[in-house]
Scaffold this motif. Structure first.
Motif, mmCIF file in Angstrom:
data_model
loop_
_atom_site.group_PDB
_atom_site.id
_atom_site.type_symbol
_atom_site.label_atom_id
_atom_site.label_comp_id
_atom_site.label_asym_id
_atom_site.label_seq_id
_atom_site.Cartn_x
_atom_site.Cartn_y
_atom_site.Cartn_z
ATOM 1 N N THR A 1 0.827 -1.214 0.000
ATOM 2 C CA THR A 1 0.000 0.000 0.000
ATOM 3 C C THR A 1 0.856 1.255 0.000
ATOM 4 O OG1 THR A 1 -0.145 -0.199 2.419
ATOM 5 C CG2 THR A 1 -1.975 -1.081 1.129
ATOM 6 N N GLY A 2 2.015 1.178 0.649
ATOM 7 C CA GLY A 2 2.915 2.323 0.663
ATOM 8 C C GLY A 2 3.392 2.673 -0.733
ATOM 9 N N GLY B 1 -4.268 2.782 12.195
ATOM 10 C CA GLY B 1 -3.663 3.842 12.999
ATOM 11 C C GLY B 1 -2.478 4.479 12.297
ATOM 12 N N ALA B 2 -1.704 3.655 11.562
ATOM 13 C CA ALA B 2 -0.579 4.183 10.788
ATOM 14 C C ALA B 2 -1.072 5.135 9.701
ATOM 15 C CB ALA B 2 0.214 3.038 10.173
ATOM 16 N N ALA B 3 -2.209 4.825 9.081
ATOM 17 C CA ALA B 3 -2.774 5.673 8.029
ATOM 18 C C ALA B 3 -3.226 7.022 8.601
ATOM 19 C CB ALA B 3 -3.945 4.964 7.354
ATOM 20 N N VAL B 4 -3.904 6.992 9.752
ATOM 21 C CA VAL B 4 -4.381 8.234 10.387
ATOM 22 C C VAL B 4 -3.193 9.088 10.819
ATOM 23 C CG1 VAL B 4 -5.666 9.203 12.324
ATOM 24 C CG2 VAL B 4 -6.547 7.181 11.132
ATOM 25 N N ALA B 5 -2.168 8.452 11.380
ATOM 26 C CA ALA B 5 -0.971 9.185 11.818
ATOM 27 C C ALA B 5 -0.305 9.894 10.638
ATOM 28 C CB ALA B 5 0.015 8.231 12.474
ATOM 29 N N ALA B 6 -0.269 9.239 9.497
ATOM 30 C CA ALA B 6 0.346 9.832 8.298
ATOM 31 C C ALA B 6 -0.419 11.074 7.842
ATOM 32 C CB ALA B 6 0.404 8.799 7.181
ATOM 33 N N SER C 1 -5.177 -3.995 2.535
ATOM 34 C CA SER C 1 -4.633 -2.973 1.638
ATOM 35 C C SER C 1 -5.676 -1.921 1.284
ATOM 36 C CB SER C 1 -4.094 -3.622 0.356
ATOM 37 O OG SER C 1 -3.046 -4.510 0.638
ATOM 38 N N VAL C 2 -6.873 -2.375 0.919
ATOM 39 C CA VAL C 2 -7.943 -1.448 0.527
ATOM 40 C C VAL C 2 -8.382 -0.611 1.731
ATOM 41 C CG1 VAL C 2 -10.320 -1.283 -0.304
ATOM 42 C CG2 VAL C 2 -8.720 -2.883 -1.383
ATOM 43 N N ASP C 3 -8.525 -1.251 2.882
ATOM 44 C CA ASP C 3 -8.957 -0.561 4.093
ATOM 45 C C ASP C 3 -7.973 0.546 4.466
ATOM 46 O OD1 ASP C 3 -10.847 -0.361 6.217
ATOM 47 O OD2 ASP C 3 -9.382 -1.252 7.568
ATOM 48 N N GLU D 1 -6.835 -11.794 2.650
ATOM 49 C CA GLU D 1 -6.608 -10.915 3.806
ATOM 50 C C GLU D 1 -5.748 -9.720 3.420
ATOM 51 O OE1 GLU D 1 -5.103 -11.067 8.473
ATOM 52 O OE2 GLU D 1 -4.961 -12.867 7.214
ATOM 53 N N ASN D 2 -4.733 -9.961 2.566
ATOM 54 C CA ASN D 2 -3.894 -8.863 2.079
ATOM 55 C C ASN D 2 -4.713 -7.852 1.288
ATOM 56 O OD1 ASN D 2 -1.611 -9.900 3.238
ATOM 57 N ND2 ASN D 2 -0.723 -10.681 1.342
ATOM 58 N N ILE D 3 -5.647 -8.343 0.488
ATOM 59 C CA ILE D 3 -6.511 -7.466 -0.307
ATOM 60 C C ILE D 3 -7.347 -6.578 0.610
ATOM 61 C CG2 ILE D 3 -8.473 -7.384 -1.920
ATOM 62 C CD1 ILE D 3 -7.400 -10.058 -3.063
ATOM 63 N N PHE D 4 -7.979 -7.180 1.616
ATOM 64 C CA PHE D 4 -8.839 -6.431 2.541
ATOM 65 C C PHE D 4 -8.043 -5.387 3.304
ATOM 66 C CE2 PHE D 4 -10.445 -5.868 6.873
ATOM 67 C CZ PHE D 4 -11.710 -5.346 6.595
#
Length: 443
Positions: free
Chosen positions: A49-50, A191-196, A126-128, A121-124
């Protein structure tokens, strides 16, 4: 108005850029280390995703680089009013791009990951993650343009302040939201996404604050040109579009690399995410000198000193190699210690070490190649850069397909693709500069 081209002057421009690039890499390192504590799956998904988000970010970076070439040229010509008008129009153009990319990403992410990844699981995950992460894009793209502006007017030290604020915010909120500290819920990857997003917003506020509190708006009256200029936008995009497409090809090739690696297994994907972080850290000095090459070459051409351009690029490339050599040696000597910062797993460290050595050697080639390539960007003939990028990425992808997807080779051979790419780019950029066909390009 005239920029000196001594070693001291080059380092004076590149050093703040290096520090400004180092600070967010510390943030990326801690982010990767925090997610590494959650597990290999979260670490691997963050890598995929990164890269996808990086593709979106690099569109903004391509737009900013195109603007930087033009703004540096206006500075070389002594045209501050023209520079201010370019910057003002660029800010509006960046916002249009940002919101368009957000909508496109929200639509494309499920399709791309659903078709390319093997693990449901990786798909879910990643999209989320991306559905949250893209909301920081408008702040990021405007910030990138501020950075290009400060580099073009030779005040790159301001980038340090924004990077420092963004990194402190990102590290604090990563720790708080990933693990659920200080009364906040444990959000893991989300949480990593929100922090970014929080860090990107703070970065934007810092760069905007510098523009006004340092009274730069008086020297460059941006507010005089708030009406969108379609003709200027067209000319800006004629320079920036090849760079945007170029970065899409470059980072898109890396996205395909990570998708291929996901097919090899969880350990390979987790190791590659760690290696990607290290490669980013190792490239800090190189990208700083590359940015300096872009800006200084354009400024020199604006002052009518085309005959000195190749000499200047060679001078910057030499400095880039010498400054990259020291961290490369240290990383080779202490590779296991450095890998353990990400994940204290002896098996994973042993697995990743051969690939790490490949990356270190590839960094030395990159230290010269990317400076020469960005020197070509500074000449303003960005369609040539695009042609080079397409050719080199095509060669890179052939290697990746054969070595990873078809032959399922060891991970260190997969990362050998970096040798293929950077050597190809060096040959193409060097040949073009020697040809002299870039002379007389007006932007």
């Amino acid at each position: 108005m005239e920029a000196s081209v001594t070693n001291k002057a080059i380092i004076k421009l590149a050093a703040p850029l290096s520090l400004a690039l180092l600070i967010p890499q510390v943030s990326f390192l801690t982010n990767t280390a925090f997610l590494g504590r959650l597990g290999e799956k979260e670490l691997g998904v963050n890598g995929i995703t990164g890269i996808f988000y990086l593709i979106l970010a690099m569109i903004g970076y391509g737009l900013g680089s195109g603007m930087q070439v033009q703004m540096a040229r206006r500075l070389g010509e002594g045209n501050k009013q023209g520079l201010a008008k370019l910057f003002s129009n660029g800010l509006m153009l960046s916002l249009v791009f940002a919101f368009g990319l957000m909508m496109l990403a929200l639509w494309l992410a499920p399709l791309i990951f659903g078709l390319s990844l093997h693990s449901a699981e990786n798909i879910f995950l990643s999209v989320d993650y991306l559905y949250i992460r893209v909301w920081g894009l408008p702040f990021l793209m405007v910030t990138q343009l501020f950075n290009a502006f400060y580099i073009s007017i030779q005040r790159s030290r301001f980038l340090i302040y924004g990077s420092l604020v963004a990194t402190l915010m990102n590290v604090f909120w990563d720790y708080t939201l990933i693990f659920g500290k200080f009364g906040f819920p444990a959000m893991g990857l989300e949480g990593a996404a929100v922090a970014a997003i929080i860090s990107e917003f703070c970065y934007f506020l810092t760069m905007l604050g510098i523009f006004y509190f340092r009274k730069i708006h008086l020297e460059y009256p941006v507010t005089k040109y708030l009406q969108f200029d379609f003709d200027l936008s067209r000319r800006t995009l004629s320079v920036a579009t090849p760079l945007i497409v170029q970065f899409l090809f470059s980072i898109g090739g890396w996205q395909i690399f990570f998708i291929f690696v996901e097919h090899l297994g969880t350990k390979e994907l987790a190791s590659s995410q760690i290696l990607r972080s290290i490669f980013g850290i190792m490239g800090i000095v190189t990208w700083a000198f590359a940015n300096a090459s872009n800006s200084m070459v354009s400024n020199m051409i604006g002052r009518g000193r085309q005959r000195e351009v190749v000499w200047l690029i060679a001078k910057i490339a030499k400095l880039s190699f010498l400054f990259s050599l020291i961290p490369c040696i240290l990383l080779l000597l202490f590779s296991s210690d450095f890998l353990s910062l990400y994940r204290d797993d002896p098996a994973l460290i042993a697995f990743a070490t051969p690939s790490l050595r490949v990356i270190v050697l590839a960094t030395l080639i990159m230290s010269v190649s990317t400076v020469i390539f960005n020197g070509v960007v500074g000449t303003g003939n960005t369609i040539i850069n695009l042609a080079m990028e397409i050719g080199c990425v095509f060669i890179y992808l052939i290697y990746c397909y054969v070595i990873i997807e078809r032959m399922h080779c060891a991970l260190w051979l997969c990362w050998g693709s970096e040798f293929v790419y950077w050597i190809s780019l060096f040959i193409a950029a060097f040949a073009y500069l020697q040809s002299g066909k870039w002379k007389g390009k007006s932007i």
